[in-house]
Design a protein around this motif. Structure first.
Motif, PDB file in Angstrom:
ATOM      1  N   ARG A   1       0.659  -0.960  -0.030  1.00 40.38           N
ATOM      2  CA  ARG A   1      -0.354   0.122  -0.405  1.00 40.38           C
ATOM      3  C   ARG A   1       0.902   1.131  -0.123  1.00 40.38           C
ATOM      4  N   ASN A   2       1.944   0.912  -0.005  1.00 40.24           N
ATOM      5  CA  ASN A   2       2.795   2.576   0.360  1.00 40.24           C
ATOM      6  C   ASN A   2       3.681   2.771  -0.789  1.00 40.24           C
ATOM      7  N   SER A   3       4.827   3.541  -0.995  1.00 42.25           N
ATOM      8  CA  SER A   3       5.598   3.614  -1.759  1.00 42.25           C
ATOM      9  C   SER A   3       5.519   3.710  -2.715  1.00 42.25           C
ATOM     10  N   THR A   4       4.734   3.428  -3.845  1.00 43.68           N
ATOM     11  CA  THR A   4       4.810   2.873  -5.227  1.00 43.68           C
ATOM     12  C   THR A   4       4.925   3.577  -6.047  1.00 43.68           C
ATOM     13  N   GLN A   5       5.033   3.160  -7.576  1.00 41.39           N
ATOM     14  CA  GLN A   5       5.760   3.562  -8.799  1.00 41.39           C
ATOM     15  C   GLN A   5       5.454   2.552 -10.024  1.00 41.39           C
ATOM     16  N   PRO A   6       5.005   3.442 -10.949  1.00 46.39           N
ATOM     17  CA  PRO A   6       4.371   2.024 -12.273  1.00 46.39           C
ATOM     18  C   PRO A   6       5.831   1.991 -12.582  1.00 46.39           C
ATOM     19  N   THR A   7       6.168   0.711 -13.464  1.00 48.18           N
ATOM     20  CA  THR A   7       6.811   0.252 -14.095  1.00 48.18           C
ATOM     21  C   THR A   7       7.460   0.255 -14.597  1.00 48.18           C
ATOM     22  N   ASP A   8       8.419  -0.084 -14.911  1.00 46.95           N
ATOM     23  CA  ASP A   8       8.585   0.481 -16.295  1.00 46.95           C
ATOM     24  C   ASP A   8       9.445  -1.116 -17.513  1.00 46.95           C
ATOM     25  N   ARG A   9       8.843  -1.587 -16.505  1.00 42.94           N
ATOM     26  CA  ARG A   9       8.990  -3.185 -17.828  1.00 42.94           C
ATOM     27  C   ARG A   9       7.650  -4.065 -17.407  1.00 42.94           C
ATOM     28  N   PRO A  10       7.884  -5.197 -18.085  1.00 46.79           N
ATOM     29  CA  PRO A  10       6.365  -6.243 -17.610  1.00 46.79           C
ATOM     30  C   PRO A  10       6.442  -6.462 -16.100  1.00 46.79           C
ATOM     31  N   TYR A  11       5.123  -6.300 -16.205  1.00 49.06           N
ATOM     32  CA  TYR A  11       5.286  -6.212 -14.578  1.00 49.06           C
ATOM     33  C   TYR A  11       4.906  -8.077 -13.586  1.00 49.06           C
ATOM     34  N   ASP A  12       5.367  -8.869 -14.870  1.00 50.44           N
ATOM     35  CA  ASP A  12       4.538 -10.395 -14.149  1.00 50.44           C
ATOM     36  C   ASP A  12       6.431 -11.125 -14.635  1.00 50.44           C
ATOM     37  N   GLN A  13       7.304  -9.265 -14.723  1.00 47.98           N
ATOM     38  CA  GLN A  13       9.016 -10.857 -15.288  1.00 47.98           C
ATOM     39  C   GLN A  13       9.549 -11.389 -14.643  1.00 47.98           C
TER      40      GLN A  13
ATOM     41  N   GLU B   1       2.293  -1.706 -10.569  1.00 46.50           N
ATOM     42  CA  GLU B   1       3.198  -0.759 -10.263  1.00 46.50           C
ATOM     43  C   GLU B   1       3.836  -1.738  -9.212  1.00 46.50           C
ATOM     44  N   MET B   2       4.867  -1.129  -8.789  1.00 49.85           N
ATOM     45  CA  MET B   2       6.326  -0.983  -8.191  1.00 49.85           C
ATOM     46  C   MET B   2       6.578  -0.647  -6.737  1.00 49.85           C
ATOM     47  N   CYS B   3       6.951  -2.394  -6.070  1.00 49.49           N
ATOM     48  CA  CYS B   3       6.726  -1.659  -4.449  1.00 49.49           C
ATOM     49  C   CYS B   3       8.054  -1.081  -4.435  1.00 49.49           C
ATOM     50  N   MET B   4       8.469   0.002  -3.777  1.00 47.26           N
ATOM     51  CA  MET B   4       9.368   0.501  -3.695  1.00 47.26           C
ATOM     52  C   MET B   4      10.530   0.378  -2.125  1.00 47.26           C
ATOM     53  N   SER B   5       8.890  -0.163  -1.137  1.00 43.88           N
ATOM     54  CA  SER B   5       9.724   0.099  -0.192  1.00 43.88           C
ATOM     55  C   SER B   5       9.959  -1.166   0.374  1.00 43.88           C
ATOM     56  N   PHE B   6      10.645  -2.306  -0.015  1.00 45.22           N
ATOM     57  CA  PHE B   6      11.046  -3.946  -0.653  1.00 45.22           C
ATOM     58  C   PHE B   6      11.859  -4.069  -1.590  1.00 45.22           C
ATOM     59  N   GLU B   7      12.823  -4.507  -1.188  1.00 50.19           N
ATOM     60  CA  GLU B   7      13.759  -5.007  -2.330  1.00 50.19           C
ATOM     61  C   GLU B   7      14.095  -6.541  -2.000  1.00 50.19           C
ATOM     62  N   MET B   8      13.341  -7.420  -3.387  1.00 47.46           N
ATOM     63  CA  MET B   8      13.427  -8.604  -3.374  1.00 47.46           C
ATOM     64  C   MET B   8      15.406  -9.177  -3.343  1.00 47.46           C
ATOM     65  N   PRO B   9      15.799 -10.056  -2.460  1.00 44.60           N
ATOM     66  CA  PRO B   9      17.562 -10.229  -2.942  1.00 44.60           C
ATOM     67  C   PRO B   9      17.482 -10.611  -4.231  1.00 44.60           C
ATOM     68  N   GLY B  10      18.029 -10.240  -4.815  1.00 42.56           N
ATOM     69  CA  GLY B  10      18.654 -10.616  -6.021  1.00 42.56           C
ATOM     70  C   GLY B  10      18.170 -10.137  -7.442  1.00 42.56           C
ATOM     71  N   MET B  11      16.759  -9.439  -6.917  1.00 38.78           N
ATOM     72  CA  MET B  11      16.306  -8.848  -7.523  1.00 38.78           C
ATOM     73  C   MET B  11      15.682  -7.503  -8.074  1.00 38.78           C
ATOM     74  N   GLY B  12      15.864  -7.068  -6.593  1.00 38.16           N
ATOM     75  CA  GLY B  12      15.960  -5.652  -6.493  1.00 38.16           C
ATOM     76  C   GLY B  12      14.041  -5.497  -6.222  1.00 38.16           C
ATOM     77  N   HIS B  13      13.684  -3.659  -6.768  1.00 40.28           N
ATOM     78  CA  HIS B  13      11.903  -3.679  -6.290  1.00 40.28           C
ATOM     79  C   HIS B  13      11.510  -4.768  -7.406  1.00 40.28           C
ATOM     80  N   ILE B  14      10.320  -5.393  -6.933  1.00 37.64           N
ATOM     81  CA  ILE B  14       9.165  -6.483  -7.512  1.00 37.64           C
ATOM     82  C   ILE B  14       7.822  -5.144  -7.537  1.00 37.64           C
ATOM     83  N   THR B  15       6.893  -5.968  -8.706  1.00 41.05           N
ATOM     84  CA  THR B  15       5.795  -4.839  -8.762  1.00 41.05           C
ATOM     85  C   THR B  15       4.987  -6.051  -7.262  1.00 41.05           C
TER      86      THR B  15
END
Length: 172
Positions: free
Chosen positions: A58-70, A126-140
């Motif tokens: 619910r917090n700190s998201t932004q549109p993604t510039d890649r496929p949402y299910d990549q 939308e991309m979740c900006m408050s969490f980074e998945m190890p090895g992937m970075g921000h995910i949708t």
């Protein structure tokens, strides 16, 4: 996309709750075999992995510039490879304290309801900006929810194996 995600998440959470409910209360804190977590610890780990989910979705998201299910296929491959042992990040390692079955079930039920609401009402691309998945970075949001589905399925299978061992030991 939303209907499948909603249905799969709901089914996955209901399944882990049902498996946990089927384990006798005294056995929830019993170590089934050397090197294993207890059923309570497995569930505590799953709860901790999803505890902050509402905030992330619910917090700190932004549109993604890649496929949402990549990353969905990679998440599935990693978490549903039951032969591959994984090391848990420190922040979701379960407690060694005794755990209460009803508390764990209540926490899972609360997380389930909150996440189902998020799936139904939020833009999952939308991309979740408050969490980074190890090895992937921000995910949708979509990928984050599928991560929790696969992670929960992995540990539900672990709970089922623990239950089998506990049930066998009671028969002897």
């Amino acid at each position: 996309m939303k209907n499948e995600t909603y249905s799969r998440y709901d089914t996955t959470l209901l399944h882990i709750i049902a498996v946990l409910e089927s384990i006798d209360r005294p056995d929830i804190n019993t170590i089934p075999f050397e090197g294993s977590w207890t059923a309570g610890q497995v569930t505590d780990h799953v709860v901790k992995s999803m505890d902050n989910m509402g905030h992330v979705l619910r917090n700190s998201t932004q549109p993604t510039d890649r496929p949402y299910d990549q990353h969905k296929a990679m998440l599935e491959k990693v978490f549903l490879d039951y032969e591959h042992k994984m090391k848990s990040p420190d922040f979701i390692i379960p407690t060694n304290d005794p755990l209460e079955k009803t508390e764990l079930i209540d926490k899972l039920a609360t997380i389930r309801e909150d996440t189902l609401d998020a799936i139904a009402t939020l833009d999952l691309t939308e991309m979740c900006m408050s969490f980074e998945m190890p090895g992937m970075g921000h995910i949708t949001r979509y990928e984050f929810i599928w991560f929790t589905i696969y992670h929960t399925q992995r540990h539900t299978q672990q709970l089922e194996k623990i239950k089998e061992v506990l049930d066998r030991s009671q028969e002897q």
